[in-house]
Design a protein around this motif. Sequence first.
Motif, PDB file in Angstrom:
ATOM      1  N   ARG A 122     -20.315 -19.904  27.742  1.00  7.56           N
ATOM      2  CA  ARG A 122     -19.218 -20.667  28.338  1.00  7.56           C
ATOM      3  C   ARG A 122     -18.891 -20.103  29.724  1.00  7.56           C
ATOM      4  N   ALA A 123     -18.900 -18.775  29.833  1.00  8.13           N
ATOM      5  CA  ALA A 123     -18.657 -18.154  31.132  1.00  8.13           C
ATOM      6  C   ALA A 123     -19.784 -18.499  32.105  1.00  8.13           C
ATOM      7  N   TRP A 124     -21.024 -18.498  31.606  1.00 12.04           N
ATOM      8  CA  TRP A 124     -22.160 -18.859  32.451  1.00 12.04           C
ATOM      9  C   TRP A 124     -22.076 -20.315  32.909  1.00 12.04           C
ATOM     10  N   GLU A 125     -21.626 -21.200  32.021  1.00 12.67           N
ATOM     11  CA  GLU A 125     -21.490 -22.615  32.375  1.00 12.67           C
ATOM     12  C   GLU A 125     -20.542 -22.790  33.557  1.00 12.67           C
ATOM     13  N   ALA A 126     -19.440 -22.047  33.556  1.00 14.89           N
ATOM     14  CA  ALA A 126     -18.492 -22.121  34.662  1.00 14.89           C
ATOM     15  C   ALA A 126     -19.133 -21.633  35.960  1.00 14.89           C
ATOM     16  N   VAL A 127     -19.904 -20.554  35.859  1.00 14.16           N
ATOM     17  CA  VAL A 127     -20.607 -20.039  37.038  1.00 14.16           C
ATOM     18  C   VAL A 127     -21.620 -21.064  37.536  1.00 14.16           C
ATOM     19  N   LYS A 128     -22.364 -21.636  36.612  1.00 10.02           N
ATOM     20  CA  LYS A 128     -23.436 -22.587  36.960  1.00 10.02           C
ATOM     21  C   LYS A 128     -22.897 -23.801  37.706  1.00 10.02           C
ATOM     22  N   LEU A 129     -21.793 -24.371  37.221  1.00  7.96           N
ATOM     23  CA  LEU A 129     -21.275 -25.589  37.833  1.00  7.96           C
ATOM     24  C   LEU A 129     -20.550 -25.320  39.145  1.00  7.96           C
ATOM     25  N   SER A 130     -19.904 -24.167  39.263  1.00  8.62           N
ATOM     26  CA  SER A 130     -19.119 -23.885  40.470  1.00  8.62           C
ATOM     27  C   SER A 130     -19.923 -23.216  41.571  1.00  8.62           C
ATOM     28  N   PHE A 131     -21.089 -22.670  41.232  1.00 13.09           N
ATOM     29  CA  PHE A 131     -21.856 -21.928  42.220  1.00 13.09           C
ATOM     30  C   PHE A 131     -22.252 -22.818  43.383  1.00 13.09           C
ATOM     31  N   ASN A 132     -21.926 -22.360  44.578  1.00 12.87           N
ATOM     32  CA  ASN A 132     -22.161 -23.127  45.797  1.00 12.87           C
ATOM     33  C   ASN A 132     -22.875 -22.246  46.810  1.00 12.87           C
ATOM     34  N   PRO A 133     -24.026 -22.674  47.312  1.00 16.45           N
ATOM     35  CA  PRO A 133     -24.734 -21.867  48.308  1.00 16.45           C
ATOM     36  C   PRO A 133     -23.888 -21.549  49.534  1.00 16.45           C
ATOM     37  N   GLY A 134     -22.861 -22.361  49.787  1.00 17.56           N
ATOM     38  CA  GLY A 134     -21.978 -22.093  50.914  1.00 17.56           C
ATOM     39  C   GLY A 134     -21.240 -20.775  50.781  1.00 17.56           C
ATOM     40  N   GLY A 139     -18.746 -15.093  52.137  1.00 20.13           N
ATOM     41  CA  GLY A 139     -18.607 -13.687  51.755  1.00 20.13           C
ATOM     42  C   GLY A 139     -18.432 -13.483  50.267  1.00 20.13           C
ATOM     43  N   ASP A 140     -18.229 -14.588  49.495  1.00 19.86           N
ATOM     44  CA  ASP A 140     -18.101 -14.479  48.042  1.00 19.86           C
ATOM     45  C   ASP A 140     -19.508 -14.477  47.445  1.00 19.86           C
ATOM     46  N   LYS A 141     -20.089 -13.302  47.338  1.00 23.61           N
ATOM     47  CA  LYS A 141     -21.506 -13.220  47.022  1.00 23.61           C
ATOM     48  C   LYS A 141     -21.802 -12.767  45.595  1.00 23.61           C
ATOM     49  N   ILE A 142     -20.779 -12.663  44.758  1.00 20.58           N
ATOM     50  CA  ILE A 142     -21.029 -12.247  43.381  1.00 20.58           C
ATOM     51  C   ILE A 142     -20.220 -13.126  42.427  1.00 20.58           C
ATOM     52  N   LYS A 143     -20.730 -13.237  41.199  1.00 20.67           N
ATOM     53  CA  LYS A 143     -20.025 -13.943  40.139  1.00 20.67           C
ATOM     54  C   LYS A 143     -19.928 -13.009  38.946  1.00 20.67           C
ATOM     55  N   THR A 186     -25.575 -13.453  44.362  1.00 16.74           N
ATOM     56  CA  THR A 186     -25.915 -14.844  44.657  1.00 16.74           C
ATOM     57  C   THR A 186     -27.409 -15.112  44.578  1.00 16.74           C
ATOM     58  N   ASP A 187     -28.230 -14.194  45.081  1.00 16.56           N
ATOM     59  CA  ASP A 187     -29.667 -14.462  45.094  1.00 16.56           C
ATOM     60  C   ASP A 187     -30.232 -14.564  43.675  1.00 16.56           C
ATOM     61  N   MET A 188     -29.656 -13.841  42.718  1.00 18.58           N
ATOM     62  CA  MET A 188     -30.109 -13.946  41.334  1.00 18.58           C
ATOM     63  C   MET A 188     -29.744 -15.299  40.738  1.00 18.58           C
ATOM     64  N   ILE A 189     -28.531 -15.760  41.016  1.00 24.06           N
ATOM     65  CA  ILE A 189     -28.109 -17.061  40.494  1.00 24.06           C
ATOM     66  C   ILE A 189     -28.987 -18.161  41.076  1.00 24.06           C
ATOM     67  N   GLN A 190     -29.267 -18.084  42.357  1.00 20.54           N
ATOM     68  CA  GLN A 190     -30.155 -19.069  42.965  1.00 20.54           C
ATOM     69  C   GLN A 190     -31.524 -19.066  42.304  1.00 20.54           C
ATOM     70  N   ALA A 191     -31.997 -17.884  41.937  1.00 23.03           N
ATOM     71  CA  ALA A 191     -33.310 -17.784  41.288  1.00 23.03           C
ATOM     72  C   ALA A 191     -33.319 -18.484  39.933  1.00 23.03           C
ATOM     73  N   PHE A 192     -32.176 -18.511  39.213  1.00 20.26           N
ATOM     74  CA  PHE A 192     -32.102 -19.235  37.950  1.00 20.26           C
ATOM     75  C   PHE A 192     -32.291 -20.739  38.185  1.00 20.26           C
ATOM     76  N   PHE A 193     -31.721 -21.246  39.272  1.00 20.19           N
ATOM     77  CA  PHE A 193     -31.786 -22.673  39.591  1.00 20.19           C
ATOM     78  C   PHE A 193     -33.151 -23.093  40.133  1.00 20.19           C
ATOM     79  N   GLN A 194     -33.774 -22.227  40.915  1.00 18.44           N
ATOM     80  CA  GLN A 194     -34.891 -22.624  41.757  1.00 18.44           C
ATOM     81  C   GLN A 194     -36.031 -23.345  41.034  1.00 18.44           C
ATOM     82  N   LEU A 228     -26.822 -28.158  42.843  1.00 17.62           N
ATOM     83  CA  LEU A 228     -27.693 -29.326  42.814  1.00 17.62           C
ATOM     84  C   LEU A 228     -27.301 -30.314  43.908  1.00 17.62           C
ATOM     85  N   GLU A 229     -26.012 -30.577  44.045  1.00 17.26           N
ATOM     86  CA  GLU A 229     -25.551 -31.494  45.089  1.00 17.26           C
ATOM     87  C   GLU A 229     -25.981 -31.011  46.470  1.00 17.26           C
TER      88      GLU A 229
END
Length: 265
Positions: A122-134, A139-143, A186-194, A228-229
């Motif tokens: 559930r915590a990961w789901e919140a991270v997944k949907l809110s994560f924004n490459p912006g 400067g918010d580079k960790i979740k 951030t780079d790890m989260i992006q790697a999950f999506f890529q 994704l957007e």
Amino acid sequence: WQGVMRRAAFEAGLIRDEASSRLELVLEPEAACIACEAENPALQQGDTFMVLDCGGGTVDITMHCVVEKSPHLQLDEIRSPSGGPWGSTFIDAEFERFVEKLIGAECFRRFKPSSPWVEVMRAWEAVKLSFNPGELLSGDKIKAINMSGVMEVVEGSTLKQLADQYNATHGTSLGVRGKSVLLLPTDMIQAFFQPVIAKCLHHVKELLKANDVRFIFLVGGFAESKMLEHRVKNEFERDGRRVIVPLRPGLAVVRGAVLLGLGAS
């Protein structure tokens, strides 16, 4: 297909006869189009568009042309539907593989059937949907994800030790706050999506080479993801093509069906 659905509805007792006007049927891409158009009118007669319906398991893609706009929206399909297994659950699977490597296969096997695993996801789901490459620029580079439930099945190691070991093995920069909060860079989260998003974007590129469109409607539960957007807009919003995301893309199909029933289309 409408005849089959009407027959099923009749046999289920939902309508009194198969030709009843009380039942209206609509395909999911058509309903999504109705919802997007109601919120952000853009289509004109002759326009072409793609519905990119991104769900949990699959991405379903249809391409249409507007035959008539008034008095009712009428569409023609310009290519057979396509898609693939590129839904958000495959990103969840990438995260699961990470946790398994972090704590070890045996600990993960014991932990996954437990209720604390649901809390982690559930915590990961919140991270997944809110994560924004912006966030890279802000400067918010960790979740942060609370791993206290995970640590209940890990013996002989602290979360800090596990994170340090993972970083040494994989060259990553996991962090830890307190005893049980894992900090994902951030780079790890992006790697999950890529790997998942890359396959979807490649398929859409190939479709557009054969049949270009003026609009892309991005809908479905996975379309709630800012990542994704961002990727879809960055890749395809050019040369006059627009990517349109309704306010609640996960409800676009349902909302469009309701609007059709109310006569708004």
